[in-house]
Design a protein around this motif. Structure first.
Motif: not given
Lengths: 265, 265
Positions: A48-49, A52-53, A56-57, A155, B45, B48-49, B52, B66-67
């Motif tokens: 999931a992380y 989700l990232l 977002f990107r 990305r 980390k 982080a989830y 975010l 940004d991440v």
């Protein structure tokens, strides 16, 4: 099953109830008009992380409308009380990137480590185009929108990477600017186009041979306009061959309580 | 140190280089004008989830620019080649929610499991207000913006939850609509106000006693206008007492390569 239900005028919660009861099992286009429909991607928490990232990107192909809490099937942000295990008419179960089953209910597949992502879909911005008298060819022709894999790199995020998939709609030259304006108002359902004109500039060899969906006619004086497509996150997630991933079946969307107009800038 | 450097006209990469070399150690307001400055939150980390997801669910107080990838100090999306361990003039190190140190360089604290989040800050929209001849009182008075803890609940995500912190700017009655329009154009730096007028309606007992920053004068004919504040994610993260969390020091921001205008709708 009562014949005279007016599906257009159903409230989203009523539509979801009929879906849950197995009364409505087909595509959701035209049901609960004016309310936002969403794509589903369900993955184990360990992925999931990164997902989700990635979203977002890459907000244009992956406009997230809601994310459930781990182990909860209720998308509280967009449909309080709904159950994502039963409230979509048809689901696809993928294991290690291979389609294993198509079902109407995923309670047998549900796991306590699942996270569900709901992503905006193009229904919302196509409705806005039509309200502005901008033609939407694949709807006129009764086809699926043509979709193409481009050479535009997303990305990457963790294990997820790949090229952007776009959908194409031919727009009359004198309406191209208006089409940009209208769809720019809806960033949470793909937003403004990513490209206007020459398909080769984004790595598309032939508009007649879409990678997904059906080819449509481009008339004289029309320009192909390309929008980021929600197939992108599914394609990217599939490429990583997750142990299990559940999505909606094409056209069989989740109906949220959000009104399309509430998504507009 | 050369006296005659015009800090306003530095390129972002030049400003970051001078910060990295220890030439620039003070607040970053007025440096590399026109380029977006960002708040920093750095976490292991494992958190982080949730962070975010919290930011996604609360985009007004937590507008993410940004991440970084896990273990990488380079914010590739907004400043290629930059190093978040050295390119901010002053950092704060929090352990279990307690401020332990304030340093100019965090290479000694860096860990391979760190993820850095850059969040939009109000500098960008205050510049837009000033360009529209809308007064910004705390700048006129040379103070910190007054900030208040409200009774507006954020939408929780995992371990992160809490109330929204807002900043307040008194706006002349006849400019309130324009202030909403101007800041609406910048959703990635807090965007439109969250409230206009009566402070009690959002749980603020007295404007004279901000929870952070300084009180400012509200003149006759002015209305208090409240924007979501970037202190919210820091406050919420702190409450969870993470083993370690690193932020910028107030006013000592990260200078990105993004131009403010590129963030506008």
């Amino acid at each position: 099953m009562p014949e005279k239900i007016n599906y257009e005028n159903l409230k989203p919660s009523e539509a979801r109830q009929l879906i849950r009861e197995g009364v409505l099992t087909g595509p959701t286009a035209g049901i609960a008009l004016g309310y936002t429909q969403a794509n589903l991607v369900m993955l184990p928490k360990e992925l999931a992380y990164d997902f989700l990232l990635f979203a977002f990107r890459n907000p244009k192909p992956c406009p997230i409308l809601d994310v459930t809490d781990v182990g909860s099937p209720e998308p509280k942000g967009v449909a309080k009380g709904a159950d994502l295990r039963t409230d979509i008419p048809k689901y696809r179960i993928y294991k290690k990137g291979v389609l294993e089953a198509e079902v109407n209910d995923i309670r047998d597949y549900w796991r306590d480590d699942f996270v569900a992502f709901l992503l905006g879909c193009s229904f919302t911005f196509e409705k806005a185009l039509l309200e502005n008298d901008i033609p939407v060819r694949h709807i006129e022709e009764g086809k699926n929108v043509p979709m193409y894999i481009t050479n535009i790199e997303t990305r990457p995020a963790g294990i997820f990477h790949g090229y952007m998939v776009v959908s194409m709609r031919p727009i009359p030259q004198n309406l191209v600017v208006r089409a940009v304006q209208v769809t720019s108002r809806f960033p949470s359902v793909h937003g403004a186009p990513v490209h206007i004109g020459d398909p080769k500039a984004i790595g598309i060899a032939s508009l007649d041979k879409p990678d997904f969906g059906d080819p449509v006619e481009i008339k004289a004086g029309e320009v192909p306009v390309f929008w980021a497509c929600g197939v992108t996150p599914q394609a990217v997630a599939m490429k990583s061959k997750p142990e299990i991933m559940i999505t909606h079946s094409p056209g069989h969307m989740f109906i949220t309580d959000l009104k399309d107009e509430m998504l507009a800038c």
